[in-house]
Design an enzyme around this catalytic site. Sequence first.
Site, PDB file in Angstrom:
ATOM      1  N   ASP A   1      51.620  45.294  35.609  1.00  0.00           N
ATOM      2  CA  ASP A   1      50.162  45.255  35.571  1.00  0.00           C
ATOM      3  C   ASP A   1      49.733  45.940  34.263  1.00  0.00           C
ATOM      4  OD1 ASP A   1      47.434  45.128  36.554  1.00  0.00           O
ATOM      5  OD2 ASP A   1      47.618  47.267  37.014  1.00  0.00           O
TER       6      ASP A   1
ATOM      7  N   ALA B   1      45.935  47.875  33.451  1.00  0.00           N
ATOM      8  CA  ALA B   1      45.165  49.104  33.642  1.00  0.00           C
ATOM      9  C   ALA B   1      45.711  49.929  34.809  1.00  0.00           C
ATOM     10  CB  ALA B   1      43.699  48.776  33.884  1.00  0.00           C
TER      11      ALA B   1
ATOM     12  N   ALA C   1      33.435  50.836  43.776  1.00  0.00           N
ATOM     13  CA  ALA C   1      33.936  50.053  42.646  1.00  0.00           C
ATOM     14  C   ALA C   1      35.454  49.956  42.668  1.00  0.00           C
ATOM     15  CB  ALA C   1      33.473  50.667  41.334  1.00  0.00           C
TER      16      ALA C   1
ATOM     17  N   MET D   1      40.047  47.016  43.567  1.00  0.00           N
ATOM     18  CA  MET D   1      40.617  47.027  42.221  1.00  0.00           C
ATOM     19  C   MET D   1      41.906  46.222  42.169  1.00  0.00           C
ATOM     20  SD  MET D   1      39.654  48.260  39.333  1.00  0.00           S
ATOM     21  CE  MET D   1      38.675  49.730  39.663  1.00  0.00           C
TER      22      MET D   1
ATOM     23  N   LYS E   1      38.190  39.818  38.232  1.00  0.00           N
ATOM     24  CA  LYS E   1      36.868  40.461  38.231  1.00  0.00           C
ATOM     25  C   LYS E   1      35.807  39.622  38.954  1.00  0.00           C
ATOM     26  CE  LYS E   1      38.125  44.248  36.781  1.00  0.00           C
ATOM     27  NZ  LYS E   1      39.334  44.043  37.566  1.00  0.00           N
TER      28      LYS E   1
ATOM     29  N   HIS F   1      36.365  40.418  42.439  1.00  0.00           N
ATOM     30  CA  HIS F   1      35.970  41.813  42.648  1.00  0.00           C
ATOM     31  C   HIS F   1      34.456  41.916  42.832  1.00  0.00           C
ATOM     32  CE1 HIS F   1      36.994  46.218  41.312  1.00  0.00           C
ATOM     33  NE2 HIS F   1      36.195  46.194  42.360  1.00  0.00           N
TER      34      HIS F   1
ATOM     35  N   ARG G   1      45.446  37.584  42.219  1.00  0.00           N
ATOM     36  CA  ARG G   1      46.162  38.448  43.150  1.00  0.00           C
ATOM     37  C   ARG G   1      45.320  38.727  44.401  1.00  0.00           C
ATOM     38  NH1 ARG G   1      47.839  42.958  38.721  1.00  0.00           N
ATOM     39  NH2 ARG G   1      45.594  42.962  38.474  1.00  0.00           N
TER      40      ARG G   1
ATOM     41  N   ASP H   1      49.900  49.534  40.082  1.00  0.00           N
ATOM     42  CA  ASP H   1      49.260  50.681  40.722  1.00  0.00           C
ATOM     43  C   ASP H   1      48.336  50.271  41.858  1.00  0.00           C
ATOM     44  OD1 ASP H   1      46.099  51.013  39.551  1.00  0.00           O
ATOM     45  OD2 ASP H   1      47.452  49.706  38.444  1.00  0.00           O
TER      46      ASP H   1
END
Length: 284
Positions: free
Chosen positions: A12, A14, A45, A49, A53, A56, A160, A186
Amino acid sequence: MSQSAIRAVVFDWAGTMIDFGCRAPVVALREVFAEAGVEISKAEARMDMGKAKRDHVRALLAMPRIAAVWRERHGAAATEADVDRLHDAVEPKMRAAARDCAKLIPGAARVVADLRARGVGIGSTTGYTRPMMADILPLAAEEGYAPDVVVCAGETAAGRPSPLMMWKALVELGAWPARACVKVDDATVGIGEGLEVGAWTIGLSASGNGVGLEESALALLPKVERAARIEASAEALRAAGAHYVVETVADLPPVLAEIEDRIARCERPDDRRERGRSPLDERP
């Protein structure tokens, strides 16, 4: 140096390789929603994650509290047109925020260099779109990290936790079988991505969204609080099915060595249900 039994590692971005604390998306999303008259918290927010986006934004608008405030501010429930408008507004803010948070996480370049030296393909998948990555890629390259393949949000039919982005990465790398490949992430959706592919999965508990603090801020926490926050993040990754969990990318080498041994013994990622463990857990 011997050839590795691992065919590819897909990272990944970020919270895994750059942006310790995964801060950029939080900044951009909160700004865009505030400009639309709806304040969202950092916790809100961070809840979804790792998703593309657009997905999201859609997930945020579906949260009961946010949906209620949106209806109050705008007189109607959010629509797909609102999703499109918010996503379009997020993209330039994400690009700016991501550029400001593009510093490599300590250990990232070294781990990748060691893998490359042993013939391992280096791929990446991300919830960022290609424009959001435009400034990140050259900055990361300057610090020594340039994956062979970058798959961005919107470049497959689904993001994902579907396996499509990682499958695309493995196809472009020419890496197979998936049971000889590794996903490092993460976020829980990234662990789901790797499991759906049939790869080994490693979660990172300290550097990413689960804790959500930049490295200096995390280091300033009292020892007990720091340990508790990292453990809560690790538990979420274990619950998502991660085979191993370590704190940051710098801690990967002993885990990757164990996975190499297991591949050499013809073990598969689904052979053992005992997940979330790390060789580091056995240190005195």
